[in-house]
Design an enzyme around this catalytic site. Structure first.
Site, PDB file in Angstrom:
ATOM      1  N   TYR A 207     -17.773  24.117  33.186  1.00 15.84           N
ATOM      2  CA  TYR A 207     -18.011  25.489  32.737  1.00 15.84           C
ATOM      3  C   TYR A 207     -16.942  25.946  31.748  1.00 15.84           C
ATOM      4  O   TYR A 207     -17.257  26.472  30.679  1.00 15.84           O
ATOM      5  CB  TYR A 207     -18.055  26.436  33.934  1.00 15.84           C
ATOM      6  CG  TYR A 207     -18.392  27.868  33.540  1.00 15.84           C
ATOM      7  CD1 TYR A 207     -19.698  28.230  33.262  1.00 15.84           C
ATOM      8  CD2 TYR A 207     -17.390  28.830  33.434  1.00 15.84           C
ATOM      9  CE1 TYR A 207     -20.017  29.533  32.881  1.00 15.84           C
ATOM     10  CE2 TYR A 207     -17.689  30.131  33.063  1.00 15.84           C
ATOM     11  CZ  TYR A 207     -19.007  30.478  32.783  1.00 15.84           C
ATOM     12  OH  TYR A 207     -19.307  31.763  32.396  1.00 15.84           O
TER      13      TYR A 207
ATOM     14  N   SER B 227     -16.451  33.357  27.816  1.00 14.88           N
ATOM     15  CA  SER B 227     -15.767  33.682  29.069  1.00 14.88           C
ATOM     16  C   SER B 227     -14.276  33.451  28.922  1.00 14.88           C
ATOM     17  O   SER B 227     -13.844  32.515  28.229  1.00 14.88           O
ATOM     18  CB  SER B 227     -16.301  32.808  30.206  1.00 14.88           C
ATOM     19  OG  SER B 227     -15.531  32.982  31.384  1.00 14.88           O
TER      20      SER B 227
END
Length: 229
Positions: free
Chosen positions: A154, A133
């Site tokens: 994350y 990501s």
């Protein structure tokens, strides 16, 4: 025929990757921890299903044994399974919360790569694609408009996955290892608030999955090109 395994493929980016690669002639295996959803997705697509929970050693080893017996090799492994979460404010974040995110997003791909490496090495031009990501990019988290959307758990898990990808590429040159950023794509992970379609979000995955022996290794790209780290 190219034999492709996609983890977490019963919905979202994994499902769309499977659909597109099937259309391109791949023999696609859908890995999913929920057997019911996995079988339903495989039946809808015309793919094959294997139970696979990336957080469980026995499940991953069993999936590898199934593909060893029924396929004999894996040409393309797409580590798509992952979780969000870990979004507690930094001053309230616990180690257990971070560990849960890393278990799926970092240790999961490592676990799958370890179990499937012999099957990858049995292929002529093996490729591993790790779905990372931009929220794990130092550049994006410090110099772009996406910085407010990062989180300790994350973002750090995706940064770790991208670095692991680079290190695998260096250490195992017989296999191409690349990381991709699907971008802000409408999936369950962001409650379908993303601005890209799942087709746009899988462009980089499909490009790498169909790149062949001459494709790059050790890269981090999105649908438009290299992602700054």
């Amino acid at each position: 025929m190219t034999i492709t395994l996609i983890t977490g493929a019963n919905k979202g980016l994994g499902f769309e990757s499977a659909r597109r690669l099937l259309a391109l002639g791949h023999d696609v295996w859908i890995g999913a921890r929920d057997a019911g959803r996995g079988r339903t997705a495989a039946a809808e697509l015309g793919a094959r299903f294997v139970p696979l929970d990336v957080t469980d050693d026995a499940s991953v080893d069993s999936a590898a044994a199934t593909l060893r017996a029924e396929a004999g090799r894996v040409d393309v492994l797409i580590n798509n399974a992952g979780v969000g979460g870990g979004g507690s404010p930094a001053d309230q974040l616990t180690a257990a919360e971070v560990q849960r995110v890393f278990e799926a997003n970092v240790f999961g791909p490592v676990r799958v790569i370890h179990a499937f490496l012999p099957l990858l090495l049995a292929a002529q031009a093996p490729s591993v694609i790790n779905v990372s990501s931009g929220l794990g990019s130092f550049h994006e988290m410090t110099r772009s408009e996406w910085a407010p959307f990062g989180s300790v758990a994350y973002s750090s898990s995706k940064a770790a996955l991208t670095m692991a990808t680079v290190q695998y590429a260096r250490a195992i040159p017989a296999v191409r290892f690349n990381a991709v950023d699907p971008g802000f794509t409408a999936t369950d992970l962001n409650r379908h608030t993303g601005t890209q379609t799942v087709e746009e979000g899988t462009d980089a995955i499909v490009r790498l999955a169909t790149g062949g022996a001459g494709a790059a290794t050790g890269t981090f790209t999105d649908r438009t090109g290299p992602v700054p780290w």
